[in-house]
Design an enzyme around this catalytic site. Structure first.
Site, PDB file in Angstrom:
ATOM      1  CE  LYS A   9      55.386  58.189  36.169  1.00  0.00           C
ATOM      2  NZ  LYS A   9      54.776  59.370  36.798  1.00  0.00           N
ATOM      3  CB  SER A  25      70.710  46.978  31.165  1.00  0.00           C
ATOM      4  OG  SER A  25      70.695  45.587  31.443  1.00  0.00           O
ATOM      5  CE1 TYR A  58      71.911  47.788  28.081  1.00  0.00           C
ATOM      6  CE2 TYR A  58      73.196  49.373  29.326  1.00  0.00           C
ATOM      7  CZ  TYR A  58      73.028  48.105  28.822  1.00  0.00           C
ATOM      8  OH  TYR A  58      73.974  47.140  29.067  1.00  0.00           O
TER       9      TYR A  58
END
Length: 128
Positions: A9, A25, A58
């Site tokens: 995280k 992305s 991503y």
């Protein structure tokens, strides 16, 4: 049984750009994603603290040491430069693995520098 667990995280990073005309992305400084054991092309969830938007995309590498945190493509419509976001990665693991797993959490400052790297989140955090 498998469980989906948070593995990494990036907490409260500041968006440095929103590039609508890129293929897609999130561009992240490798110094940041490597600290929480994320990889290029890894699927991540983005949570925008400013407007509540949530999305998946991503990672692509940004410039090392730059503090890059840029949402690209359609995701650029869900953020503005300066917004605060949380980037989360997950993995599926067995119940046994999940019970022993410790995620990596990077607490960020307003300049996208890691101020603290912890193995779990405190039960209560305050921000000014």
């Amino acid at each position: 049984m498998n469980r989906t667990m948070m593995t990494g995280k990036i907490h409260r990073a500041r968006v440095t750009g929103a590039n609508l005309h890129y293929v897609g992305s999130i561009t992240i400084d490798p110094d940041i994603y490597e600290a929480v054991d994320m990889l290029p092309n890894e699927k991540v969830q983005i949570v925008n603290n400013n407007n509540g938007e949530r999305l998946e995309t991503y990672i692509i590498p940004g410039r090392r040491g730059s503090g890059d945190m840029c949402l690209n493509g359609a995701a650029a419509r869900l953020v503005q430069e300066g917004d605060i976001v949380i980037v989360v990665s997950y993995a599926s693991m067995s119940d046994e693995e999940a019970r022993a797993h410790r995620p990596k959490v990077a607490i960020m400052n307003e300049d996208n520098e890691i101020t603290e790297l912890i193995g779990t989140e405190p039960a209560f955090m305050t921000y000014q």
